[in-house]
Design an enzyme around this catalytic site. Structure first.
Site, PDB file in Angstrom:
ATOM      1  N   GLY A  42       0.770  -1.244   0.000  1.00  0.00           N
ATOM      2  CA  GLY A  42       0.000   0.000   0.000  1.00  0.00           C
ATOM      3  C   GLY A  42       0.799   1.291   0.000  1.00  0.00           C
ATOM      4  N   GLU A  97       4.168   4.038   6.293  1.00  0.00           N
ATOM      5  CA  GLU A  97       2.953   3.216   6.173  1.00  0.00           C
ATOM      6  C   GLU A  97       1.848   4.028   5.495  1.00  0.00           C
ATOM      7  OE1 GLU A  97       1.415   0.654   5.827  1.00  0.00           O
ATOM      8  OE2 GLU A  97       0.920  -0.341   7.715  1.00  0.00           O
ATOM      9  N   ASP A 101      -4.542   1.785  11.217  1.00  0.00           N
ATOM     10  CA  ASP A 101      -5.949   1.512  11.515  1.00  0.00           C
ATOM     11  C   ASP A 101      -6.057   0.983  12.948  1.00  0.00           C
ATOM     12  OD1 ASP A 101      -8.664   1.003  11.223  1.00  0.00           O
ATOM     13  OD2 ASP A 101      -8.404  -0.770   9.987  1.00  0.00           O
ATOM     14  N   THR A 102      -6.008  -0.333  13.140  1.00  0.00           N
ATOM     15  CA  THR A 102      -6.044  -0.866  14.511  1.00  0.00           C
ATOM     16  C   THR A 102      -4.720  -0.601  15.237  1.00  0.00           C
ATOM     17  OG1 THR A 102      -5.183  -3.024  13.846  1.00  0.00           O
ATOM     18  CG2 THR A 102      -7.581  -2.756  13.834  1.00  0.00           C
ATOM     19  N   GLY A 103      -3.651  -0.447  14.470  1.00  0.00           N
ATOM     20  CA  GLY A 103      -2.325  -0.235  15.067  1.00  0.00           C
ATOM     21  C   GLY A 103      -1.557  -1.538  15.255  1.00  0.00           C
ATOM     22  N   THR A 105      -0.485  -3.803  13.073  1.00  0.00           N
ATOM     23  CA  THR A 105       0.616  -4.010  12.122  1.00  0.00           C
ATOM     24  C   THR A 105       1.834  -3.186  12.528  1.00  0.00           C
ATOM     25  OG1 THR A 105      -1.013  -4.320  10.380  1.00  0.00           O
ATOM     26  CG2 THR A 105       1.246  -3.957   9.672  1.00  0.00           C
ATOM     27  N   ASP A 157      -5.580  -0.594  -1.896  1.00  0.00           N
ATOM     28  CA  ASP A 157      -6.404  -1.483  -2.732  1.00  0.00           C
ATOM     29  C   ASP A 157      -7.645  -1.997  -2.021  1.00  0.00           C
ATOM     30  OD1 ASP A 157      -5.122  -3.286  -0.882  1.00  0.00           O
ATOM     31  OD2 ASP A 157      -5.707  -4.908  -2.238  1.00  0.00           O
ATOM     32  N   ARG A 163      -5.485   0.526  -6.842  1.00  0.00           N
ATOM     33  CA  ARG A 163      -4.206   1.086  -6.394  1.00  0.00           C
ATOM     34  C   ARG A 163      -3.733   2.221  -7.295  1.00  0.00           C
ATOM     35  NH1 ARG A 163      -1.971  -2.242  -2.379  1.00  0.00           N
ATOM     36  NH2 ARG A 163      -2.267  -4.466  -2.652  1.00  0.00           N
TER      37      ARG A 163
HETATM   38  P1  5GP Z   1      -3.771  -2.103  11.120  1.00  0.00           P
HETATM   39  O1  5GP Z   1      -2.875  -3.215  11.577  1.00  0.00           O
HETATM   40  O2  5GP Z   1      -3.348  -0.748  11.626  1.00  0.00           O
HETATM   41  O3  5GP Z   1      -5.204  -2.388  11.426  1.00  0.00           O
HETATM   42  O4  5GP Z   1      -3.757  -2.147   9.569  1.00  0.00           O
HETATM   43  C1  5GP Z   1      -2.944  -1.450   8.776  1.00  0.00           C
HETATM   44  C2  5GP Z   1      -3.077  -2.014   7.374  1.00  0.00           C
HETATM   45  O5  5GP Z   1      -4.427  -2.367   7.049  1.00  0.00           O
HETATM   46  C3  5GP Z   1      -2.660  -0.960   6.395  1.00  0.00           C
HETATM   47  O6  5GP Z   1      -1.324  -1.130   6.059  1.00  0.00           O
HETATM   48  C4  5GP Z   1      -3.545  -1.241   5.210  1.00  0.00           C
HETATM   49  O7  5GP Z   1      -2.905  -2.170   4.396  1.00  0.00           O
HETATM   50  C5  5GP Z   1      -4.768  -1.917   5.779  1.00  0.00           C
HETATM   51  N1  5GP Z   1      -5.873  -0.969   5.867  1.00  0.00           N
HETATM   52  C6  5GP Z   1      -6.395  -0.390   6.968  1.00  0.00           C
HETATM   53  N2  5GP Z   1      -7.397   0.442   6.670  1.00  0.00           N
HETATM   54  C7  5GP Z   1      -7.499   0.395   5.320  1.00  0.00           C
HETATM   55  C8  5GP Z   1      -8.352   1.087   4.376  1.00  0.00           C
HETATM   56  O8  5GP Z   1      -9.216   1.902   4.706  1.00  0.00           O
HETATM   57  N3  5GP Z   1      -8.139   0.786   3.062  1.00  0.00           N
HETATM   58  C9  5GP Z   1      -7.195  -0.098   2.644  1.00  0.00           C
HETATM   59  N4  5GP Z   1      -7.084  -0.289   1.332  1.00  0.00           N
HETATM   60  N5  5GP Z   1      -6.380  -0.738   3.491  1.00  0.00           N
HETATM   61  C10 5GP Z   1      -6.538  -0.489   4.820  1.00  0.00           C
END
Ligand code: 5GP
Length: 173
Positions: A42, A97, A101-103, A105, A157, A163
């Protein structure tokens, strides 16, 4: 029904956000050994725009995380799909990055990067979506906060589609 794409950030708005981030990073890391580690896939467009706006020399690497299980149930376990290939020991590292989102990753990747004993590790995210945050993660550089919704475009994506779009859109399925 055809999916609906609702504009969130235009290419021009993204350009301004990236310029601002590049200016701050260039100033904060002046004279340091900076390695940008971008999260695949991404962040690939964000990284390529960001590095071309920096006024300091940097090294670049990529990392890829994948999750076991379902992210929707928030119990998705994270694993590495691609490790780093650059020696970051003693360097300043900036994890680049697309979205936090959730944090989960970023939290996982920060622990992984810290195991290589860099001088420092910080996070730069184009978009911060705090709504579903489960893990408090330090994000030093944020392009824009977005309240909610699933975003696509500018590298982001949905099932590998969208993308290529130059702007960022809220995808309504
Ligand atoms: P986290 O571990 O913070 O929940 O997720 C981060 C990853 O989830 C980001 O690197 C991304 O790949 C994916 N992600 C989170 N929200 C979105 C969104 O709204 N759209 C897309 N395409 N990917 C997301």
């Amino acid at each position: 029904m055809t999916p609906e794409l609702i504009p969130v950030l235009s290419a021009e708005e993204i350009d301004l956000l990236v310029s601002d981030l590049a200016q701050r990073i260039s100033s904060d890391y002046q004279g340091r050994d900076l390695v940008l580690v971008a999260v695949l896939k991404g962040a690939f467009i964000f990284l390529s725009d960001l590095v071309r706006k920096l006024t300091i020399p940097v090294k670049i690497d990529f990392i890829q995380a994948a999750s076991y299980g379902s992210r929707a149930t928030s119990c998705g376990q994270i694993r590495l799909a691609k490790e780093i290939g650059v020696d970051i020991k003693g360097c300043d590292v900036l994890l680049v990055e697309d979205i936090v989102d959730t944090g989960l990753t970023i939290d996982y990747l920060l622990d992984y990067l810290r195991s290589f004993q860099p001088r420092s590790v910080a996070v730069c995210a184009l978009i911060d979506k705090p709504e579903r945050r489960e893990r408090e993660v330090p994000v030093a550089y944020v392009g824009r906060g977005v309240e909610k919704g699933f975003l696509v475009g500018y590298g982001l994506d949905h099932a590998e589609d969208y993308r290529h779009l130059p702007g960022i859109f809220h995808l309504k399925l």
